[in-house]
Motif scaffolding. Sequence first.
Motif, PDB file in Angstrom:
ATOM      1  N   ILE A   6       1.137  -0.988  -0.140  1.00  0.00           N
ATOM      2  CA  ILE A   6       0.185  -0.176  -0.163  1.00  0.00           C
ATOM      3  C   ILE A   6       0.706   1.418   0.160  1.00  0.00           C
ATOM      4  O   ILE A   6       0.652   2.331  -0.900  1.00  0.00           O
ATOM      5  N   ALA A  53      -5.691   2.656  -8.376  1.00  0.00           N
ATOM      6  CA  ALA A  53      -6.120   2.624  -6.425  1.00  0.00           C
ATOM      7  C   ALA A  53      -6.442   1.251  -6.637  1.00  0.00           C
ATOM      8  O   ALA A  53      -6.022   0.919  -5.499  1.00  0.00           O
ATOM      9  N   TRP A  54      -7.833   1.824  -6.668  1.00  0.00           N
ATOM     10  CA  TRP A  54      -8.756   0.751  -6.626  1.00  0.00           C
ATOM     11  C   TRP A  54      -8.143  -1.162  -6.862  1.00  0.00           C
ATOM     12  O   TRP A  54      -8.437  -2.017  -5.589  1.00  0.00           O
ATOM     13  N   SER A  57      -5.086  -2.162  -4.575  1.00  0.00           N
ATOM     14  CA  SER A  57      -5.531  -1.931  -3.172  1.00  0.00           C
ATOM     15  C   SER A  57      -5.949  -3.410  -3.200  1.00  0.00           C
ATOM     16  O   SER A  57      -6.428  -4.641  -1.937  1.00  0.00           O
ATOM     17  N   SER A  58      -7.221  -3.612  -4.275  1.00  0.00           N
ATOM     18  CA  SER A  58      -8.103  -4.851  -3.933  1.00  0.00           C
ATOM     19  C   SER A  58      -7.364  -6.273  -3.804  1.00  0.00           C
ATOM     20  O   SER A  58      -7.181  -7.627  -3.501  1.00  0.00           O
ATOM     21  N   LEU A  60      -4.067  -7.067  -2.974  1.00  0.00           N
ATOM     22  CA  LEU A  60      -3.115  -6.357  -2.214  1.00  0.00           C
ATOM     23  C   LEU A  60      -3.926  -7.252  -1.088  1.00  0.00           C
ATOM     24  O   LEU A  60      -3.748  -7.959  -0.719  1.00  0.00           O
ATOM     25  N   GLU A  61      -5.326  -7.377  -0.860  1.00  0.00           N
ATOM     26  CA  GLU A  61      -6.847  -7.386  -0.007  1.00  0.00           C
ATOM     27  C   GLU A  61      -6.391  -8.923  -0.218  1.00  0.00           C
ATOM     28  O   GLU A  61      -7.645  -9.734   0.523  1.00  0.00           O
ATOM     29  N   GLY A  62      -6.408  -9.235  -1.371  1.00  0.00           N
ATOM     30  CA  GLY A  62      -6.432 -10.938  -1.864  1.00  0.00           C
ATOM     31  C   GLY A  62      -8.016 -10.825  -2.895  1.00  0.00           C
ATOM     32  O   GLY A  62      -8.331 -12.160  -2.118  1.00  0.00           O
ATOM     33  N   VAL A  63      -8.380  -9.183  -3.277  1.00  0.00           N
ATOM     34  CA  VAL A  63      -9.788  -9.974  -3.826  1.00  0.00           C
ATOM     35  C   VAL A  63      -9.684  -9.694  -5.093  1.00  0.00           C
ATOM     36  O   VAL A  63      -9.830  -9.024  -5.489  1.00  0.00           O
ATOM     37  N   ARG A  65     -10.911 -10.996  -8.033  1.00  0.00           N
ATOM     38  CA  ARG A  65     -12.266 -10.700  -8.533  1.00  0.00           C
ATOM     39  C   ARG A  65     -12.824  -9.453  -7.803  1.00  0.00           C
ATOM     40  O   ARG A  65     -13.506  -8.452  -9.307  1.00  0.00           O
ATOM     41  N   ALA A  66     -12.592  -8.642  -7.269  1.00  0.00           N
ATOM     42  CA  ALA A  66     -13.282  -6.963  -7.304  1.00  0.00           C
ATOM     43  C   ALA A  66     -11.641  -5.435  -8.475  1.00  0.00           C
ATOM     44  O   ALA A  66     -12.164  -4.830  -8.398  1.00  0.00           O
TER      45      ALA A  66
END
Lengths: 97, 473
Positions: A6, A53-54, A57-58, A60-63, A65-66
């Motif tokens: 991040i 950014a989105w 970040s997605s 990095l948070e392990g999603v 699909r997002a």
Amino acid sequence: MVFTGIEILFFTLGVMVTLIIISLIRYNKKYKFSALSWALLGIGSFLLVFCLAWSVSSVLEGVPRAASMGLMVFGIPAILLVLTGRRTVLKNQLKND
Amino acid sequence: MNKLNSKNNNAINRRNFLKVGVAGAAIGAISIPAKGREKLVEKVNKNVGPNLIKVHDEFPYEINSTFKRHSSMDLLFSGALFGTHPEDTDILNSGHRFIENNQKHDNSKKGWDQLGAAINAGGWALHHAVSANACFSQAGQGILKWEQLSEAEGKQGSHSSKDWVSDEKYKFRDKQEASNAIKRAARLFGADLIGITKRDKRWDYTDFFDGNLMLQGKRDEAVYGWEKFPFEPKSVIVLAFEEDYECIAAAPTHLGGAAVGEGYTRMTKVAYQLSVMLKQLGYMAVPASNDVGMSVPYAIAAGLGEGSRMGTLVTYKYGPRVRLAKVYTNLDFVEYDKPIEFGVMDFCKNCKRCADACPGKAISFDTEPTFEPPYDNAWYNSTGIKKYYMDARKCIKVWGDFGSDCGSCVAACPYNKPDFWHHRLVDKITKLMPGPVHDFMREMDIAFGYGDVDNPEKVDKFFDASNRSYDGQ
């Protein structure tokens, strides 16, 4: 790990925003943007930065699909806006020539 | 506005950036003189802030004349595990199956295997060792004891624990200093969110019971009232503890149960530590888990979050992924927090993801909150509060089947996200948008891949070692 994902993301975003602002100012000097061009390029660039950014970040948070959805929902409109903005700039240029 | 600025006032971090000043920060970046920038940010805060987080002076949900306090014997676990309502065999059976299945594992199912069960056992271990049954709302368990030794009495025993009320009463300069000191200490001990509110009898159980005596059938001896409580409480310090996101995402499995147990372990530890600190300042204090009073309304009153469709507290920072503990004290020279509202109950009207995800269909699908439960033969406690009622009878049945805490509702909630900036941004936008947009937000939450439950991939993700380092580098 020296920096977290991040931290690297927000540093890169800062560099990107700076480069985008400098580019817009330089091209404005050269092509004299209309209000419409400013709006399209401005919103398009903002969306592009937001999309990056989105999506990062997605990831990095392990999603993932997002992240993919982010690229689609924010990335495609961003590219369309920037390309349309570029087109209006070039059209104006042709008119002025 | 103090509410908005108080948490992280030492730096403009990502949270504050999003929370109070997207516009201010953006304009600031285009180098407006410092003074003008401050004024602009202040103006944006003043105009936008209250729309994002509304602060209430009173308890924010309507309570009508049918509201009655209830006994701790009416709690679901009291009925299911201690037979406080022996006529209700349905509940007793669910409780027995829960205890029985809790000892089992199934190596053919991810998250329900021996590894998951072992992690679950580890998560709960300390709680069960030092405050067994506090999770089942049994009061005064282990280190969550009610005992208030005087300094002289305390010094006769173990000097090192200092679990006695000091003769010398510490005087804080002002209420804010007292509040700040308590919150800072609670954070040091391990609490993630801390709020302080007045003691409110409405949220306290009318009486308590000794589970062992109850199980022996000595009902009359088992029940006792507030006369045994060692002092008249004036304030309640409410502590919230974040549960591991990936563990909860794996719900319903033993891993989900492990996150819950680990939360209970920290609840017990921190509440006890804070109570000793207060005693050493010369004030009486009783640490409490689910016992003594209802944690959710106290947490709402202490400004930690909002109520929700599933009945749990939803916090601003961690959503519903928290556990709650309390410390009752006779210290009242302290600044109280106020309830906040940031759009959860409004969002719940349209969302219903928890109700969809609930394997026992225990959560109401009603659009509007009600004063009474909408079910027949449901198990519930307080009525007369305008909220969403869930049927605890159906909930405990599922727990019995699983032999572990379920947590599907918490995992499915759109407010349950890791603490990343983009989720907070979506929360803000959602708050500012009207109801129909909430439907769209719910669908987008599904499309973006959040909140699916009973998904074995979530278990793999919990154990996935990539992008983690455990070696200190």
